[in-house]
Motif scaffolding. Sequence first.
Motif, PDB file in Angstrom:
ATOM      1  N   ALA A  29     -22.895  28.607 128.949  1.00 53.55           N
ATOM      2  CA  ALA A  29     -23.129  29.637 129.964  1.00 53.55           C
ATOM      3  C   ALA A  29     -21.880  30.462 130.220  1.00 53.55           C
ATOM      4  O   ALA A  29     -21.965  31.655 130.465  1.00 53.55           O
ATOM      5  N   ARG A  30     -20.702  29.835 130.161  1.00 52.57           N
ATOM      6  CA  ARG A  30     -19.504  30.548 130.615  1.00 52.57           C
ATOM      7  C   ARG A  30     -18.392  30.626 129.582  1.00 52.57           C
ATOM      8  O   ARG A  30     -17.295  31.079 129.903  1.00 52.57           O
ATOM      9  N   GLY A  31     -18.624  30.117 128.393  1.00 54.02           N
ATOM     10  CA  GLY A  31     -17.618  30.292 127.351  1.00 54.02           C
ATOM     11  C   GLY A  31     -16.739  29.079 127.139  1.00 54.02           C
ATOM     12  O   GLY A  31     -16.739  28.132 127.927  1.00 54.02           O
ATOM     13  N   GLY A  32     -15.971  29.107 126.058  1.00 54.77           N
ATOM     14  CA  GLY A  32     -15.199  27.967 125.600  1.00 54.77           C
ATOM     15  C   GLY A  32     -14.070  27.556 126.528  1.00 54.77           C
ATOM     16  O   GLY A  32     -13.806  26.370 126.699  1.00 54.77           O
ATOM     17  N   GLN A  33     -13.392  28.544 127.124  1.00 56.52           N
ATOM     18  CA  GLN A  33     -12.276  28.216 128.008  1.00 56.52           C
ATOM     19  C   GLN A  33     -12.757  27.356 129.175  1.00 56.52           C
ATOM     20  O   GLN A  33     -12.180  26.326 129.489  1.00 56.52           O
ATOM     21  N   PHE A  34     -13.885  27.791 129.779  1.00 55.69           N
ATOM     22  CA  PHE A  34     -14.484  27.036 130.877  1.00 55.69           C
ATOM     23  C   PHE A  34     -14.931  25.664 130.392  1.00 55.69           C
ATOM     24  O   PHE A  34     -14.693  24.647 131.052  1.00 55.69           O
ATOM     25  N   GLY A  35     -15.577  25.629 129.198  1.00 57.16           N
ATOM     26  CA  GLY A  35     -16.083  24.371 128.657  1.00 57.16           C
ATOM     27  C   GLY A  35     -14.972  23.366 128.406  1.00 57.16           C
ATOM     28  O   GLY A  35     -15.128  22.176 128.668  1.00 57.16           O
ATOM     29  N   LEU A  36     -13.830  23.887 127.920  1.00 59.32           N
ATOM     30  CA  LEU A  36     -12.670  23.047 127.634  1.00 59.32           C
ATOM     31  C   LEU A  36     -12.189  22.330 128.906  1.00 59.32           C
ATOM     32  O   LEU A  36     -12.027  21.115 128.935  1.00 59.32           O
ATOM     33  N   VAL A  37     -11.983  23.121 129.967  1.00 59.39           N
ATOM     34  CA  VAL A  37     -11.453  22.563 131.221  1.00 59.39           C
ATOM     35  C   VAL A  37     -12.486  21.652 131.867  1.00 59.39           C
ATOM     36  O   VAL A  37     -12.167  20.545 132.320  1.00 59.39           O
ATOM     37  N   LEU A  38     -13.766  22.104 131.879  1.00 57.64           N
ATOM     38  CA  LEU A  38     -14.833  21.297 132.478  1.00 57.64           C
ATOM     39  C   LEU A  38     -14.958  19.967 131.749  1.00 57.64           C
ATOM     40  O   LEU A  38     -15.071  18.904 132.379  1.00 57.64           O
ATOM     41  N   GLY A  39     -14.914  20.008 130.404  1.00 55.09           N
ATOM     42  CA  GLY A  39     -15.040  18.784 129.617  1.00 55.09           C
ATOM     43  C   GLY A  39     -13.928  17.805 129.929  1.00 55.09           C
ATOM     44  O   GLY A  39     -14.179  16.619 130.132  1.00 55.09           O
ATOM     45  N   PHE A  40     -12.696  18.311 130.013  1.00 56.34           N
ATOM     46  CA  PHE A  40     -11.564  17.429 130.314  1.00 56.34           C
ATOM     47  C   PHE A  40     -11.726  16.783 131.689  1.00 56.34           C
ATOM     48  O   PHE A  40     -11.598  15.567 131.837  1.00 56.34           O
ATOM     49  N   ALA A  41     -12.054  17.623 132.708  1.00 58.48           N
ATOM     50  CA  ALA A  41     -12.161  17.106 134.078  1.00 58.48           C
ATOM     51  C   ALA A  41     -13.287  16.083 134.181  1.00 58.48           C
ATOM     52  O   ALA A  41     -13.109  14.997 134.760  1.00 58.48           O
ATOM     53  N   ALA A  42     -14.451  16.396 133.596  1.00 61.34           N
ATOM     54  CA  ALA A  42     -15.586  15.478 133.663  1.00 61.34           C
ATOM     55  C   ALA A  42     -15.256  14.179 132.933  1.00 61.34           C
ATOM     56  O   ALA A  42     -15.622  13.090 133.388  1.00 61.34           O
ATOM     57  N   GLY A  43     -14.548  14.289 131.802  1.00 62.18           N
ATOM     58  CA  GLY A  43     -14.178  13.103 131.039  1.00 62.18           C
ATOM     59  C   GLY A  43     -13.240  12.189 131.819  1.00 62.18           C
ATOM     60  O   GLY A  43     -13.396  10.976 131.795  1.00 62.18           O
ATOM     61  N   VAL A  44     -12.270  12.786 132.529  1.00 62.99           N
ATOM     62  CA  VAL A  44     -11.343  11.967 133.331  1.00 62.99           C
ATOM     63  C   VAL A  44     -12.121  11.205 134.403  1.00 62.99           C
ATOM     64  O   VAL A  44     -11.890  10.011 134.631  1.00 62.99           O
ATOM     65  N   LEU A  45     -13.101  11.888 135.049  1.00 60.16           N
ATOM     66  CA  LEU A  45     -13.926  11.213 136.057  1.00 60.16           C
ATOM     67  C   LEU A  45     -14.665  10.027 135.427  1.00 60.16           C
ATOM     68  O   LEU A  45     -14.708   8.930 135.988  1.00 60.16           O
ATOM     69  N   LEU A  46     -15.243  10.272 134.243  1.00 56.72           N
ATOM     70  CA  LEU A  46     -16.016   9.235 133.545  1.00 56.72           C
ATOM     71  C   LEU A  46     -15.112   8.060 133.158  1.00 56.72           C
ATOM     72  O   LEU A  46     -15.551   6.920 133.098  1.00 56.72           O
ATOM     73  N   ASP A  47     -13.825   8.361 132.904  1.00 51.51           N
ATOM     74  CA  ASP A  47     -12.877   7.321 132.519  1.00 51.51           C
ATOM     75  C   ASP A  47     -12.446   6.460 133.700  1.00 51.51           C
ATOM     76  O   ASP A  47     -12.058   5.313 133.527  1.00 51.51           O
ATOM     77  N   LEU A  48     -12.466   7.054 134.904  1.00 49.22           N
ATOM     78  CA  LEU A  48     -11.893   6.345 136.057  1.00 49.22           C
ATOM     79  C   LEU A  48     -12.938   5.732 136.981  1.00 49.22           C
ATOM     80  O   LEU A  48     -12.688   4.705 137.605  1.00 49.22           O
ATOM     81  N   ALA A  49     -14.135   6.361 137.089  1.00 51.15           N
ATOM     82  CA  ALA A  49     -15.120   5.868 138.053  1.00 51.15           C
ATOM     83  C   ALA A  49     -15.652   4.511 137.611  1.00 51.15           C
ATOM     84  O   ALA A  49     -15.844   4.285 136.424  1.00 51.15           O
ATOM     85  N   PRO A  50     -15.885   3.583 138.561  1.00 43.96           N
ATOM     86  CA  PRO A  50     -16.440   2.290 138.171  1.00 43.96           C
ATOM     87  C   PRO A  50     -17.832   2.480 137.567  1.00 43.96           C
ATOM     88  O   PRO A  50     -18.507   3.426 137.947  1.00 43.96           O
ATOM     89  N   PRO A  51     -18.297   1.652 136.650  1.00 44.36           N
ATOM     90  CA  PRO A  51     -17.697   0.433 136.112  1.00 44.36           C
ATOM     91  C   PRO A  51     -16.889   0.651 134.824  1.00 44.36           C
ATOM     92  O   PRO A  51     -16.832  -0.249 134.006  1.00 44.36           O
ATOM     93  N   ALA A  52     -16.234   1.818 134.664  1.00 40.24           N
ATOM     94  CA  ALA A  52     -15.474   2.062 133.442  1.00 40.24           C
ATOM     95  C   ALA A  52     -14.307   1.084 133.335  1.00 40.24           C
ATOM     96  O   ALA A  52     -13.653   0.784 134.327  1.00 40.24           O
ATOM     97  N   ASP A  53     -14.056   0.594 132.124  1.00 40.51           N
ATOM     98  CA  ASP A  53     -12.936  -0.329 131.936  1.00 40.51           C
ATOM     99  C   ASP A  53     -12.151  -0.029 130.665  1.00 40.51           C
ATOM    100  O   ASP A  53     -11.240  -0.749 130.320  1.00 40.51           O
TER     101      ASP A  53
END
Lengths: 186, 322
Positions: free
Chosen positions: A54-78
């Motif tokens: 919807a918004r292009g690669g630059q947005f996708g890059l930053v969104l992907g990184f931020a969402a991935g960090v959340l997925l890495d830290l939120a429980p039950p991630a180990d």
Amino acid sequence: MNRATTHTRLLGNLAVVVLVCLALVLQVSLFSAFAWDGVVPDLVLLIVVAGALARGGQFGLVLGFAAGVLLDLAPPADHTAGRWALSLLVVGYVAGRLRQDAGIGLGGLPAKPPALMVMAAVAGCSFVGTSIYAISGLLLGEGGVGVGSMLEVIGISLVWDLLLTPFLVPWVMLLLVRLEPEHARI
Amino acid sequence: MALLTPFNVGSRTRPRPLRPEGLNKRGSLEPKDPRGPKRSTAVALLLACASLATLDQTPALSPARDLAGELFGPVESAVSTAAHPLTSIPAWFDSRTKLRGQIAELKSDNADLRRELRTSDYGRAKLAQYEGLTRSAADLGYSLVPARVIAYGPAQSFTRTVTIDAGSNAGISADMTVINADGLVGRVLRVTAETATVLLIVDADSVVGGRVGGDGGGQVGMVRGTGLVSGKGRLDLELVDQTVAPLKGETVVTWGDGRAAPYVAGVPIGKVTGVYASVRDSSRTVRVEPYVDFGSLDVVGVVVPSGTKSDRSVVEPDGSLK
């Protein structure tokens, strides 16, 4: 930039944060009950693909990184933090490149990608994202699961993602385009 | 990159609109999406991923993990509770289809148990001994904090972990044993105020001390997870003494002193389903099927020392609530 556009932009970013958090919680707390051999649909990955389309690669890059960090830290991630961040970063990049190569959003051409292209983008991104995650695990010596069962998991999650795409991705893309300030649209 | 090709071809055949700002800086005719990924951002974020992975080898990231736990734990708990009517639908179908098989199984089990009960006084005497042992184990003080599973780690993460809705406020701390009505579930990895993350014994990184075969004192070994949960999941038992072969159907229980080790002793893990010998390195792998169904975990209990202060009622060894 006037006040109204600032408000719209703030609202848009807030909507993205809420969407990602909601997808994360539903993925671990609701869809786990319908899991297929433990594999659930990658809702967060679908949101990243929709955002990049919807918004292009630059947005996708930053969104992907931020969402991935959340997925890495939120429980039950180990697992080692940064693995999902890397995978979803690449997913955002790939989806953004697809949008660019199809010429979507460039003046005169339709701003909405065709349905078949969205499905192809989700299939490719799901395969790439889960594979990068699995390979990073092999490199770091984590999760000693055989390559055979890894491929099985990657395949099942691809099917899950494709199944949910028609119900989720078009609406998220519509929402993200609507919540964008008029002058920023291309 | 086969995926890209159709779109490339399509875009080349279409007439390109004139858009001066669409051209890239070198003036090439290839139009560039002004919102496409920037190389500098990509490099910066890739480096950020690498530093995150490096930082995670030290305890530096645990405050961030705690914060994420405090924020997401209550939300996961609320969503799980709200969605319970919905999420219990698969279990209902499951019980409908399995009911017939279960009845047949229970009938044969019942017959077996009756016959065993009639057969020998020796067995009864042994039972009394075991009861005494159980009582003394109870005197050692295994109290349970009940909790519900509120979130599952997806199989895409290739780690088998769950979140439960009891944390340090309920008296739980890291390395405590988690069990349910069927047997051993796993151990606590880390806690926040209201939630705790549990490593399931089917995780590929999980190792539990196990003892198989009650009669001759029992053979000691290590029970390792395989990371698979399809069906009921699977465990591998590596015996210290490679010459013995346990019988099919024998029970594997945890082994340890019950206080220092992460796992308390005497909790049933699973039953032996087969023994496979490798010709190459003359080692033996014992397949173990866990008693716990890891596909549908709900209520679990965390083993805490007797007299633990908790924000909820604690099940004491004698069955009373405190």
